[in-house]
Design a protein around this motif. Structure first.
Motif, PDB file in Angstrom:
ATOM      1  N   LEU A  98       0.819  -1.218   0.000  1.00 40.10           N
ATOM      2  CA  LEU A  98       0.000   0.000   0.000  1.00 40.10           C
ATOM      3  C   LEU A  98       0.850   1.264   0.000  1.00 40.10           C
ATOM      4  CD1 LEU A  98      -2.762  -1.110   2.514  1.00 40.10           C
ATOM      5  CD2 LEU A  98      -2.863  -1.075   0.015  1.00 40.10           C
ATOM      6  N   ALA A  99       2.124   1.138   0.337  1.00 39.03           N
ATOM      7  CA  ALA A  99       3.014   2.307   0.348  1.00 39.03           C
ATOM      8  C   ALA A  99       3.501   2.653  -1.063  1.00 39.03           C
ATOM      9  CB  ALA A  99       4.206   2.043   1.266  1.00 39.03           C
ATOM     10  N   LEU A 100       3.300   1.766  -2.026  1.00 37.85           N
ATOM     11  CA  LEU A 100       3.711   2.060  -3.394  1.00 37.85           C
ATOM     12  C   LEU A 100       2.848   3.172  -3.975  1.00 37.85           C
ATOM     13  CD1 LEU A 100       4.036  -1.590  -4.757  1.00 37.85           C
ATOM     14  CD2 LEU A 100       5.898  -0.072  -4.068  1.00 37.85           C
ATOM     15  N   SER A 101       3.394   3.878  -4.940  1.00 34.14           N
ATOM     16  CA  SER A 101       2.614   4.916  -5.600  1.00 34.14           C
ATOM     17  C   SER A 101       1.470   4.267  -6.383  1.00 34.14           C
ATOM     18  CB  SER A 101       3.489   5.729  -6.546  1.00 34.14           C
ATOM     19  OG  SER A 101       3.820   4.961  -7.693  1.00 34.14           O
ATOM     20  N   ALA A 102       0.467   5.058  -6.721  1.00 35.47           N
ATOM     21  CA  ALA A 102      -0.671   4.538  -7.482  1.00 35.47           C
ATOM     22  C   ALA A 102      -0.206   3.948  -8.810  1.00 35.47           C
ATOM     23  CB  ALA A 102      -1.702   5.638  -7.719  1.00 35.47           C
ATOM     24  N   ARG A 103       0.738   4.582  -9.449  1.00 40.07           N
ATOM     25  CA  ARG A 103       1.247   4.082 -10.732  1.00 40.07           C
ATOM     26  C   ARG A 103       1.960   2.736 -10.560  1.00 40.07           C
ATOM     27  NH1 ARG A 103       5.105   7.404 -14.943  1.00 40.07           N
ATOM     28  NH2 ARG A 103       5.209   5.743 -16.463  1.00 40.07           N
ATOM     29  N   GLU A 104       2.760   2.622  -9.511  1.00 38.13           N
ATOM     30  CA  GLU A 104       3.456   1.352  -9.252  1.00 38.13           C
ATOM     31  C   GLU A 104       2.461   0.239  -8.916  1.00 38.13           C
ATOM     32  OE1 GLU A 104       7.642   2.983  -7.351  1.00 38.13           O
ATOM     33  OE2 GLU A 104       5.827   2.983  -6.118  1.00 38.13           O
ATOM     34  N   ARG A 105       1.473   0.559  -8.077  1.00 35.10           N
ATOM     35  CA  ARG A 105       0.457  -0.447  -7.732  1.00 35.10           C
ATOM     36  C   ARG A 105      -0.312  -0.900  -8.953  1.00 35.10           C
ATOM     37  NH1 ARG A 105      -0.758   3.184  -3.443  1.00 35.10           N
ATOM     38  NH2 ARG A 105      -2.718   3.664  -4.483  1.00 35.10           N
ATOM     39  N   SER A 106      -0.624   0.034  -9.825  1.00 40.09           N
ATOM     40  CA  SER A 106      -1.365  -0.302 -11.042  1.00 40.09           C
ATOM     41  C   SER A 106      -0.557  -1.233 -11.942  1.00 40.09           C
ATOM     42  CB  SER A 106      -1.728   0.980 -11.790  1.00 40.09           C
ATOM     43  OG  SER A 106      -2.430   0.682 -12.957  1.00 40.09           O
ATOM     44  N   ALA A 107       0.729  -0.962 -12.092  1.00 42.11           N
ATOM     45  CA  ALA A 107       1.588  -1.801 -12.937  1.00 42.11           C
ATOM     46  C   ALA A 107       1.711  -3.212 -12.362  1.00 42.11           C
ATOM     47  CB  ALA A 107       2.965  -1.160 -13.090  1.00 42.11           C
ATOM     48  N   VAL A 108       1.934  -3.312 -11.061  1.00 47.07           N
ATOM     49  CA  VAL A 108       2.064  -4.630 -10.432  1.00 47.07           C
ATOM     50  C   VAL A 108       0.733  -5.378 -10.500  1.00 47.07           C
ATOM     51  CG1 VAL A 108       2.576  -5.851  -8.281  1.00 47.07           C
ATOM     52  CG2 VAL A 108       3.966  -3.896  -8.951  1.00 47.07           C
ATOM     53  N   ALA A 109      -0.375  -4.670 -10.298  1.00 51.88           N
ATOM     54  CA  ALA A 109      -1.698  -5.302 -10.374  1.00 51.88           C
ATOM     55  C   ALA A 109      -1.957  -5.872 -11.763  1.00 51.88           C
ATOM     56  CB  ALA A 109      -2.790  -4.301  -9.987  1.00 51.88           C
ATOM     57  N   ALA A 110      -1.531  -5.162 -12.792  1.00 50.64           N
ATOM     58  CA  ALA A 110      -1.730  -5.654 -14.162  1.00 50.64           C
ATOM     59  C   ALA A 110      -0.956  -6.949 -14.388  1.00 50.64           C
ATOM     60  CB  ALA A 110      -1.300  -4.596 -15.169  1.00 50.64           C
ATOM     61  N   VAL A 111       0.266  -7.007 -13.882  1.00 57.37           N
ATOM     62  CA  VAL A 111       1.068  -8.234 -14.019  1.00 57.37           C
ATOM     63  C   VAL A 111       0.405  -9.379 -13.250  1.00 57.37           C
ATOM     64  CG1 VAL A 111       3.281  -9.315 -13.442  1.00 57.37           C
ATOM     65  CG2 VAL A 111       3.233  -7.019 -14.424  1.00 57.37           C
ATOM     66  N   LEU A 112      -0.086  -9.082 -12.051  1.00 64.54           N
ATOM     67  CA  LEU A 112      -0.734 -10.122 -11.250  1.00 64.54           C
ATOM     68  C   LEU A 112      -2.012 -10.636 -11.908  1.00 64.54           C
ATOM     69  CD1 LEU A 112      -0.174  -8.729  -7.662  1.00 64.54           C
ATOM     70  CD2 LEU A 112       0.783 -10.832  -8.624  1.00 64.54           C
ATOM     71  N   MET A 113      -2.754  -9.769 -12.575  1.00 67.91           N
ATOM     72  CA  MET A 113      -3.956 -10.229 -13.273  1.00 67.91           C
ATOM     73  C   MET A 113      -3.589 -11.125 -14.451  1.00 67.91           C
ATOM     74  SD  MET A 113      -6.419  -9.426 -11.441  1.00 67.91           S
ATOM     75  CE  MET A 113      -7.722  -9.995 -12.516  1.00 67.91           C
ATOM     76  N   ASP A 114      -2.506 -10.812 -15.146  1.00 65.18           N
ATOM     77  CA  ASP A 114      -2.020 -11.708 -16.206  1.00 65.18           C
ATOM     78  C   ASP A 114      -1.627 -13.056 -15.617  1.00 65.18           C
ATOM     79  OD1 ASP A 114      -2.410  -9.789 -18.151  1.00 65.18           O
ATOM     80  OD2 ASP A 114      -0.301  -9.173 -18.215  1.00 65.18           O
TER      81      ASP A 114
END
Length: 97
Positions: free
Chosen positions: A17-33
């Motif tokens: 949760l400490a990651l920036s919104a942009r970083e969280r979004s990028a990691v979330a996209a990889v996790l959804m893949d």
């Protein structure tokens, strides 16, 4: 999710949760893949009667989804002021979990 995500009880998961919104979004996209690929592999393993591998891939998919929920939890809003009473209450609840 309509319940307290069990991964939020882990300090390392809460650090996401400490990651920036942009970083969280990028990691979330990889996790959804990862989730989609793991689901495909789980179904293929099940059809080949490879139960342990199907269970493994289903678990990978589930954890990827749970982590995605953690990452997307704060995307819509900026983090609240840590001194607010509601934030302090939430932090106490998380520590107690």
């Amino acid at each position: 999710m309509g319940y307290l995500n069990p991964l939020l009880g882990l300090p390392s998961a809460r650090r996401l949760l400490a990651l920036s919104a942009r970083e969280r979004s990028a990691v979330a996209a990889v996790l959804m893949d990862l989730r989609r690929e793991a689901n495909v592999n789980a179904e293929a393993s099940w059809r080949r009667k490879k139960g342990p591998m199907a269970a493994y891939y289903r678990a990978v998919s589930t954890y990827a989804r749970h982590l995605t929920h953690v990452l997307r939890r704060g995307l819509a809003v900026e983090p609240p002021d840590a001194s607010s009473a509601s934030v302090q209450s939430l932090l106490r609840d998380l520590d107690a979990a």
